[in-house]
Design a protein around this motif. Structure first.
Motif, short mmCIF file in Angstrom:
data_model
loop_
_atom_site.label_atom_id
_atom_site.label_comp_id
_atom_site.label_asym_id
_atom_site.label_seq_id
_atom_site.Cartn_x
_atom_site.Cartn_y
_atom_site.Cartn_z
N VAL A 1 -7.61 25.49 36.05
CA VAL A 1 -8.95 25.40 35.47
C VAL A 1 -9.64 26.76 35.34
CG1 VAL A 1 -9.39 23.02 36.17
CG2 VAL A 1 -9.89 24.87 37.76
N ARG A 2 -8.86 27.83 35.44
CA ARG A 2 -9.50 29.15 35.45
C ARG A 2 -10.12 29.50 34.10
NH1 ARG A 2 -5.75 32.50 38.30
NH2 ARG A 2 -6.71 32.14 40.31
N HIS B 1 -12.90 20.15 46.86
CA HIS B 1 -11.86 20.09 45.83
C HIS B 1 -11.58 18.68 45.39
CE1 HIS B 1 -11.14 24.08 47.46
NE2 HIS B 1 -10.67 24.36 46.26
N HIS B 2 -11.57 18.49 44.11
CA HIS B 2 -11.25 17.19 43.57
C HIS B 2 -9.71 17.07 43.52
CE1 HIS B 2 -11.50 13.71 41.01
NE2 HIS B 2 -10.68 14.29 40.14
N ASN C 1 3.31 31.07 42.86
CA ASN C 1 3.40 30.37 41.58
C ASN C 1 4.75 29.70 41.42
OD1 ASN C 1 1.42 32.95 40.29
ND2 ASN C 1 0.79 30.84 40.39
N GLU D 1 0.09 35.01 47.15
CA GLU D 1 1.12 35.51 46.22
C GLU D 1 2.39 36.00 46.92
OE1 GLU D 1 -0.17 35.17 43.23
OE2 GLU D 1 -2.29 35.59 43.33
N LYS E 1 -21.30 25.29 40.09
CA LYS E 1 -21.05 26.64 40.62
C LYS E 1 -21.51 27.70 39.61
CE LYS E 1 -17.04 28.74 40.60
NZ LYS E 1 -15.57 28.77 40.67
N GLY F 1 -4.53 29.05 38.87
CA GLY F 1 -5.83 28.41 38.67
C GLY F 1 -5.91 26.96 39.09
N VAL F 2 -4.98 26.47 39.92
CA VAL F 2 -5.07 25.08 40.35
C VAL F 2 -5.75 24.96 41.71
CG1 VAL F 2 -3.14 24.17 39.00
CG2 VAL F 2 -2.72 25.15 41.24
N GLY F 3 -6.23 26.09 42.23
CA GLY F 3 -7.01 26.04 43.46
C GLY F 3 -6.22 26.24 44.74
N LYS F 4 -5.10 26.93 44.67
CA LYS F 4 -4.30 27.16 45.88
C LYS F 4 -5.06 28.06 46.85
CE LYS F 4 -0.92 28.95 43.55
NZ LYS F 4 -1.47 28.82 42.20
N THR F 5 -5.56 29.16 46.32
CA THR F 5 -6.27 30.10 47.19
C THR F 5 -7.55 29.46 47.72
OG1 THR F 5 -5.41 31.88 45.85
CG2 THR F 5 -7.20 32.42 47.31
N SER F 6 -8.25 28.76 46.83
CA SER F 6 -9.56 28.27 47.27
C SER F 6 -9.42 27.12 48.26
CB SER F 6 -10.45 27.94 46.08
OG SER F 6 -10.15 26.72 45.55
N TYR G 1 -3.51 19.99 36.38
CA TYR G 1 -4.42 18.85 36.30
C TYR G 1 -4.31 18.13 34.96
CZ TYR G 1 -6.50 21.01 40.38
OH TYR G 1 -6.70 21.55 41.61
N1 LIG Z 1 -9.34 20.70 42.54
C1 LIG Z 1 -10.31 21.61 42.41
N2 LIG Z 1 -11.56 21.31 42.70
C2 LIG Z 1 -12.53 22.21 42.57
N3 LIG Z 1 -12.36 23.48 42.13
C3 LIG Z 1 -11.12 23.85 41.82
C4 LIG Z 1 -10.03 22.95 41.95
N4 LIG Z 1 -8.91 23.59 41.57
C5 LIG Z 1 -9.28 24.85 41.24
N5 LIG Z 1 -10.61 25.01 41.40
C6 LIG Z 1 -11.36 26.23 41.13
O1 LIG Z 1 -10.62 27.03 40.23
C7 LIG Z 1 -10.73 28.40 40.53
C8 LIG Z 1 -9.39 29.07 40.62
O2 LIG Z 1 -8.69 28.65 41.78
P1 LIG Z 1 -7.78 29.60 42.67
O3 LIG Z 1 -8.20 31.02 42.55
O4 LIG Z 1 -7.73 29.01 44.04
O5 LIG Z 1 -6.40 29.42 41.93
P2 LIG Z 1 -4.93 29.74 42.45
O6 LIG Z 1 -4.20 28.46 42.46
O7 LIG Z 1 -5.00 30.50 43.71
O8 LIG Z 1 -4.37 30.60 41.26
P3 LIG Z 1 -3.35 31.86 41.31
O9 LIG Z 1 -1.98 31.29 41.43
O10 LIG Z 1 -3.54 32.50 39.98
O11 LIG Z 1 -3.76 32.70 42.47
C9 LIG Z 1 -11.51 28.48 41.82
O12 LIG Z 1 -12.83 28.85 41.52
C10 LIG Z 1 -11.47 27.08 42.38
O13 LIG Z 1 -12.62 26.79 43.10
#
Ligand SMILES: Nc1ncnc2c1ncn2[C@@H]1O[C@H](COP(=O)(O)OP(=O)(O)OP(=O)(O)O)[C@@H](O)[C@H]1O
Ligand SMILES: [Mg+2]
Length: 824
Positions: free
Chosen positions: A566-567, A341-342, A493, A444, A530, A379-384, A514
């Motif tokens: 970034v979704r 993750h960046h 969220n 969630e 990816k 889509g800010v990458g919380k789950t990932s 971001y």
């Molecule tokens: N900083 C980051 N670096 C690399 N990939 C990112 C980053 N932030 C988000 N992504 C990518 O964006 C996609 C969406 O992220 P994710 O599903 O984790 O969002 P989320 O924050 O859980 O959203 P939600 O609140 O809707 O569940 C994933 O494929 C993730 O890899």
């Protein structure tokens, strides 16, 4: 002669073949069959309409190939009418019927039928009383009585059966015997299809004889099992029988094959061994052994048997003392997190802190019950990142999605007394990961529901509380399980919908949206590689990989997406990859290897966003504010207008009309702003009463989206002053801040999101409360700070100084007010 009606309703049966003269229970659950029960049988008044035909179902279902069935009389109906409807019919077979034709298909099937043969107790004159038939029939009757005698049944039943067998006419005897014997379905069908009485006897006779032999054999085996272990001698007669049966070879008894209950006993032994070896805590082990003893005594046919077996198997499957070893290399962990993750610096820092503390504590000990909660827009990458943390720690990962969960049994399981009861998600999760120290991602948490079956949020309290979760009791498991080694990570969220008690137990880490630059880097480093992988584009043109120019990425980010995360960007990249894949596989076109800005319109269509959010303010009474929503920051315009109410009483005050779905806090904030403007108009001794004479309308587009919060205070005041002074607010400025009655500007939240939103919308000057300076320094990326002109304001006067094209000071504004007062 008793005659059945020529047109009767038909019921197709699956497993049951009703033989004339016997009773059976038929399950009815298909819609057409249910109609038959509902419309005909349940409302019947005559015995005649209780007669229906049953046809064994053969394919195709509606047209039975087999035209032979049984006319039956319905003796009892039980079941329920509420969906899912289901009935049980107790029927008694009367005679064979042959289906001539189906006369009606809906709502249930009716057919024209012909009766074949007599009812069971009616003598059939067509059957000759000399020849083979009577002879064979009496032999069959004797054998049947012999079989019944050999059966291990109650005396009364025995007498009843024997009388029945003696009384029954020759033609009906084989059918009754067929219904009593366990026969395969196809054999039974053959019996039903067989219309000749002699042939029926010939078919059933060998079966009865075979059954008699079997019963004999079972008896011998039983006797032998009793006599051999005690060293008792086998009598000569027994030996002879054993020889005949082939049970003795080389003077040794051939062991009988294992029966079902032997294998069951083996299974229980195995279960007991497992229960002893999985390291159950003493209190759990006691319960397990007690339940096992209960299971051993329970007949396997009881439904409770399988429930108990499942329970004990769950006990053996749970990781009572299995845990994975943490990889505690801090440097490597940092590299891993950066690789996946960046950005997300605060979050990564916190995780590394966790690891560092873990390392300092003596090996094997865990920091129990740590609950991190990542809060941020979609889509800010919380789950990932949750997944990456598990990978970094070398722990198992399990995601529990809590969105829409509104039953507390989902978390805590159902009590075992319920049919189909199951453990809750925490215990099932532990079973599936097979280790007691996994990373559990509670996704969630802000979308937890609250239903009639209890509050799942309250159930989570026990799970997440470090003081209690070492002895979490799932309702199904009913013994405590230690959850304190689990690293819980929650995502949400917004925090406002998380139950407050739950929020109190979690450490909130904000994951903001971001910036454009961050998105471009994420795209280049993570999303594009990816997507190439997902679409199989790594090697399309002799090893060449499709590439996308930085300019093109920038355009996608700016013109095709507008989001905090970034979704959507990821989806757009996927569309580009699909287009590349199509070109790469078509023979007529050269593969697209370098994607530039010019390729975007053909692939993604016309650009979606054209900076239309940014208005050139050409009328007084409009100002740009910055709002925070759960999907990130947004630019929000405030519009104000005044409507003259005509000649009014001097003392009457004009109304304030607020539109745009505002929450209570926002309504109050609007009133505050209006009051400040009113009081300052009065202070300068201008035509205040005239202002009171007008209705003020404040509108917040977009009207369909609900808004709340105090942060629009200074924007409303600016819009009002602009309206009253007739001066334009600068189009390149946006602002946020709470206002007080004295005109002070108070700090607000979501600064990073708001400034980013202004940046996205192309606005480069923002007015922020002076006390938010700290947030800007700590949260905002350096490049954004450089690009933006951020002014800090402490009072509304300072806001007005910055907001207008021409300098507007309160006295000047009041002068203007005087000029405009005719409008009011
Ligand atoms: N900083 C980051 N670096 C690399 N990939 C990112 C980053 N932030 C988000 N992504 C990518 O964006 C996609 C969406 O992220 P994710 O599903 O984790 O969002 P989320 O924050 O859980 O959203 P939600 O609140 O809707 O569940 C994933 O494929 C993730 O890899
Ligand atoms: Mg998520």
């Amino acid at each position: 002669m008793l005659q059945i009606p020529s047109r009767i309703p038909i019921l197709f049966t699956d497993d049951i073949i009703v033989m004339p003269g016997s009773s059976s229970v038929i399950k009815v659950d298909r819609s057409r069959d249910l109609n038959l029960v509902k419309y005909v049988i349940a409302h019947t008044t005559s015995l005649r309409s209780c007669i229906i035909g049953t046809i064994p179902r053969t394919l195709p279902m509606e047209k039975p190939k087999h035209p032979i069935g049984t006319a039956v009389i319905i003796m009892q109906i039980s079941g329920m009418d509420e969906p899912p409807s289901k009935y049980m019919l107790l029927v008694h077979g009367l005679c064979r019927i042959s289906v001539e034709r189906i006369t009606q298909n809906t709502p249930y099937v009716v057919a024209q039928v012909t009766q074949i043969g007599k009812w069971p107790f009616e003598p059939d004159d067509n059957i000759p009383n000399d020849g083979d038939l009577p002879l064979l029939s009496s032999k069959l009757r004797q054998s049947a009585i012999q079989l019944v005698n050999a059966l291990d049944v109650n005396k009364e039943v025995l007498i009843h059966l024997k009388t029945l067998l003696k009384k029954l006419p020759d033609h009906a005897l084989p059918d009754l015997l067929a219904s009593m014997l366990h026969m395969r379905k196809d054999k039974k069908m053959e019996m039903l299809n067989c219309l000749d009485a002699l042939e029926r006897i010939q078919r059933i006779y060998p079966l009865i004889m075979e059954r008699i032999e079997n019963v004999k054999l079972v008896k011998i085996k039983k006797d032998l099992a009793g006599s051999f272990p005690n060293g008792n001698k086998i009598g000569k007669k027994d030996l002879q029988i054993l020889n005949e049966e082939g049970l003795i070879k080389d003077d040794k008894l051939i062991m009988t094959p294992k029966r079902d209950h032997d294998s069951l006993a083996d299974g229980l032994e195995c279960l007991e061994k497992k229960l002893k070896s999985v390291g159950l805590p003493p209190n759990v082990s006691k319960v397990a052994m007690r339940e096992l003893q209960r299971l051993k005594k329970m007949p396997s046919a009881l439904p409770e048997h399988s429930v108990l077996l499942n329970y004990l198997e769950l006990l053996t499957d749970l990781p009572w003392c299995i845990s994975t070893t943490d990889t505690l290399d801090l440097q490597k962990a940092k590299e891993d997190l950066d690789k996946d993750h960046h950005s997300m610096e605060i979050l990564k820092k916190r995780v590394l802190e966790y690891l560092a503390v873990q390392k300092l504590k003596h090996r094997g000990a865990n920091i129990g019950g740590l609950i991190l909660c990542f809060v941020g827009p979609p889509g800010v990458g919380k789950t990932s990142i949750g997944r990456s943390i598990a990978k970094t720690l070398g722990r198992k990962f399990h995601r529990i999605s809590l969105g829409g969960v509104c039953d507390q049994s989902d978390i805590r399981g159902h009590r075992r007394t319920y049919i189909g009861s199951m453990p809750g998600r925490i215990i099932s999760g532990l079973k599936s990961v097979g280790a007691n120290n996994p990373v559990f991602l509670l996704d969630e948490v802000d979308k937890l529901g609250k239903g009639l079956q209890g509050d799942p949020g309250a159930a989570l309290l026990e799970v997440l509380d470090a003081e209690q979760n070492h002895s979490f009791v799932d309702h199904y498991l009913n013994v405590p399980f230690d959850l304190s080694n689990i690293l819980f990570i929650a995502t949400a969220n917004i925090t406002s919908t998380i139950p407050s008690a739950l929020l109190d137990r979690m450490e909130i880490l904000e994951v903001p949206g971001y910036t454009e630059e961050e998105k471009i880097t994420i795209c280049k480093k993570h999303l594009w590689p990816k997507q190439l992988d997902v679409h199989g584009l790594h090697n399309i043109n002799n090893g060449a990989k499709p590439d996308i120019s930085e300019e093109a990425i920038k355009k996608v980010v700016k013109m095709y997406t507008r989001e905090a995360g970034v979704r959507e960007l990821d989806r757009k990249l996927a569309s580009i990859c699909r287009a590349v894949a199509v070109q790469a596989t078509s023979n007529s076109q050269a593969p697209l290897v370098d994607i530039g800005v010019d390729d975007l319109p053909t692939i993604l269509g016309p650009q979606k966003f054209d900076r239309t959010d940014l208005l050139i303010l050409s009328k007084p009474g409009v100002a740009a504010g910055l709002a925070w929503t759960k999907t990130g920051g947004e630019l929000m315009y405030v519009e104000a207008s005044c409507m003259d109410r005509g000649q009014m009483d001097e003392s009457s005050i004009g109304k304030i009309i607020l539109t745009g779905q505002l929450g209570d806090v926002m309504k109050e904030s609007a009133q505050l702003a209006v009051s400040w403007v009113r009081s300052n108009v009065k202070k300068t001794d201008l035509k205040g009463p005239k202002l009171s004479n007008s209705d003020i309308h404040l509108h917040f587009p977009a009207g369909a989206v609900g808004k709340d919060g105090p942060s629009a205070g200074i924007t409303i005041a600016t819009a009002l002053v602009s309206l009253l002074s007739g001066k334009l607010v600068r189009s390149d400025i946006a602002m946020t801040g709470e206002i007080t009655l004295q005109g002070r500007v108070l700090p607000v939240g979501g600064i990073k999101e708001k400034v980013l939103a202004a940046h996205r919308a192309g606005i480069n000057k923002v007015l922020l409360p002076a006390q938010n300076r700290r947030d800007v320094i700590t949260e905002l990326p350096h490049d954004v700070c450089e690009a933006m002109d951020i002014q800090y304001v402490g009072s509304i006067e300072e806001v007005l100084e910055n907001a207008f094209l021409d300098e507007v000071r309160i006295p000047i504004q009041c002068e203007a007010l005087m000029n405009n007062s005719s409008k009011l």
